[in-house]
Design an enzyme around this catalytic site. Structure first.
Site, PDB file in Angstrom:
ATOM      1  N   LYS A 270       0.309  -1.235  -0.092  1.00  0.00           N
ATOM      2  CA  LYS A 270       0.464   0.203   0.190  1.00  0.00           C
ATOM      3  C   LYS A 270       0.865   1.138   0.389  1.00  0.00           C
ATOM      4  CE  LYS A 270      -0.944  -0.302   5.194  1.00  0.00           C
ATOM      5  NZ  LYS A 270      -1.331   0.353   6.254  1.00  0.00           N
ATOM      6  N   ARG A 271       1.766   0.952   0.557  1.00  0.00           N
ATOM      7  CA  ARG A 271       3.079   2.328   0.409  1.00  0.00           C
ATOM      8  C   ARG A 271       3.073   2.213  -0.627  1.00  0.00           C
ATOM      9  NH1 ARG A 271       1.819   4.335   4.640  1.00  0.00           N
ATOM     10  NH2 ARG A 271       1.455   3.376   5.993  1.00  0.00           N
TER      11      ARG A 271
END
Ligand code: GLU
Length: 516
Positions: A270-271
């Protein structure tokens, strides 16, 4: 179709998210493959909320998951929100039914009570840590050195249980042998059981762990096929053993472990979104604790049709070159056997291509609806009446990859251009051109029918009369109307802008250029 042969069970599949945060595109792809498989085989698609790990529970995450599914058009047949005959569909509400299964395993000699305190577990990890074994596990090599119902007498165990001493129930994995299954994507997979630890099945708070709950619920909900991410493959030996000991291997669903979705640097995290500038979640997700928002495909301006289409193609194809599929077409074409076992690389440029293609194909009125839901109301872009919006969308959609691109691509219809690329006109500006535009203003002003064809005809006739190549006049006209060298057909733009505004813009620039 091998995996359906001889199968009398109704197809029932489940997506089993833990409500711990936003829904990653890998999660939506798992939903999609479940959904397609269910619909293709006339089956049911169930959503079960796996919230037994209360420490990871995030408020709002469950509603968010259902909102995402709704946006994608992947409505479950049974769920917390949709009801159904196999509920409750939230595991925390099923808490009371799991203990009996764990105790059945104890009676059979396949599980045991363990009373070790967190400090004792920590001490074990320190004491048995070696260079070869840096993180000792609670397994067949160590279980007999710990405080559990295998090492304590029956009286001691009874006494501890009746006095309410905190305890867990652990599976007793065999110290040798292999356990195997046939994955619908990967084929035969086998595991050496001696390397698998004695996982906790029931926690001290009475909640089951994922391992026990997933097996019990897949059984009770009569799940015929279970598809999940490949990160769950290492848990398979525990689940296989539980199936074997609780319900029998014949009752087990067919499994498929879906390949990872890869980002620019291995597993897509998700980063990666913030790092590489693309969305990773289906919809915007705001973490209630940190307040941090991670962008969604929806807010970035993706159409759900395109999002679904691009996810389907991340790890699957129909064996031809075809890439554009509607949901209905995917239901027809999909087969689990054609899902690749290797990780699928996410390519944001390709994702935008899918959206562009869907913007080109989708009926205009539906794009307008999508634009309305993206921007709240089209008034924030500008109000021209719905008829004109259809024409605007038809004109500019070729130039848009995202719904959000419509803002820039249509801005000049609603306001005078913020900047005008004078540098592209000035060097070639001449008194002849100035005369042409002055004459054009008069002709346009008296034009009875204000439409693209008439505007073009009038423009070209005047150019011929004045012996200037129309090609040399088109760019100045475009820049006068939109501010730069972009946009669809210039007479279409003038048509939509209308007489008053077109004349105003030509006049403004003609005066400015002549003054310079
Ligand atoms: N609760 C698990 C998860 O969050 C589900 C895994 C499964 O589908 O078995 O991914």
């Amino acid at each position: 179709m091998g995996y359906l042969c001889g199968m009398s069970k109704k197809v029932r599949v489940r997506f089993a998210p833990s409500p711990t945060g936003g829904l990653h595109l890998g999660g939506v792809r798992t939903v999609l493959y479940n959904y397609l498989f269910a619909k293709k085989h006339g089956g049911d698609f169930i959503v079960r909320i796996e919230d037994t790990d209360q420490s990871r529970y995030v408020p709002g995450a469950e509603e968010y998951i259902f909102d995402c599914l709704r946006w994608c058009g992947l409505e479950p047949d049974e769920s917390v929100q949709h009801g159904g005959a196999f509920g409750p569909y939230r595991q925390s509400e099923r808490k009371s039914l799991y203990r009996a299964y764990a105790e059945k395993l104890i009676t059979q000699g396949d599980a045991y009570y363990a009373f070790d305190t967190p400090a004792e577990l920590e001490a074990m990890r320190k004491q048995y840590k070696t260079d070869q074994n840096p993180s000792p596990q609670y397994d067949h090599t160590l279980r007999l050195r710990m405080r559990n119902s295998l090492t304590l007498s029956a009286e001691e165990v009874n006494q501890l249980l009746s006095s309410g001493t905190p305890h867990v129930i652990r599976i007793q994995m065999p110290g040798s042998g292999t356990i195997a299954f046939t994955d619908m994507i990967r084929g035969d997979v086998s595991f050496d059981m001696s390397t698998v630890d004695d996982k906790v099945l029931l926690k001290a708070d009475g909640m089951p762990t994922y391992h026990l709950a997933v097996v019990v619920d897949d059984h009770l909900m009569q799940i015929s096929h279970a598809f999940r991410g490949e990160e769950w493959l290492p848990s398979a030996p525990v689940h296989l053993r539980l199936w074997e000991k609780l319900f029998g291997r014949d009752a087990m669903p067919q499994w498929a472990h879906l390949p990872l979705i890869l980002g620019p640097n291995g597993k897509l995290s998700k980063r990666d979104g913030a790092k590489y500038g693309f969305p990773v979640f289906a919809m915007n997700w705001t973490d209630p604790k940190s307040g941090e928002t991670i962008e969604g495909f929806r807010e970035r301006g993706f159409l759900p049709e395109a999002f679904i289409n691009l996810l389907a193609m991340l790890g699957w194809n129909d064996g031809t070159e075809k890439e554009l599929f509607s949901l209905e077409e995917l239901v027809q074409a999909f087969s689990m056997e054609r899902v690749h076992s290797a990780g699928a690389k996410f390519d944001y440029e390709k994702a935008k291509w899918f959206n562009h293609e869907w913007l080109r194909r989708k009926p205009l009125e539906e794009i307008i609806i999508a634009l309305r839901s993206q921007f709240g109301s089209l008034d924030s872009l500008g109000s021209l009446g719905s008829l004109k919006w259809e024409r605007i969308v038809a004109l500019v959609r070729e130039r848009c990859h995202l719904l959000t691109d419509f803002v820039e691509e249509t801005r000049y219809f609603f306001e005078y251009p913020k900047s005008v690329d004078m540098a592209s006109i000035q060097p070639k500006w001449s008194s002849e051109k100035a005369a042409f535009f002055s004459a054009l203003l008069v002709r346009y002003d008296s034009l009875a029918d204000w439409n693209a064809a008439a505007l073009e005809e009038c423009f070209k006739t005047l150019a011929t009369e004045q012996s200037i190549k129309p090609g040399e006049l088109m760019l100045p006209l475009r820049i006068m109307l939109v501010g730069g060298k972009f946009g669809p057909g210039v007479f279409d733009i003038a048509d939509i802008l209308g007489k008053v505004e077109t004349i105003r813009r030509i006049e403004l620039l003609t005066v400015q250029l002549s003054n310079n």
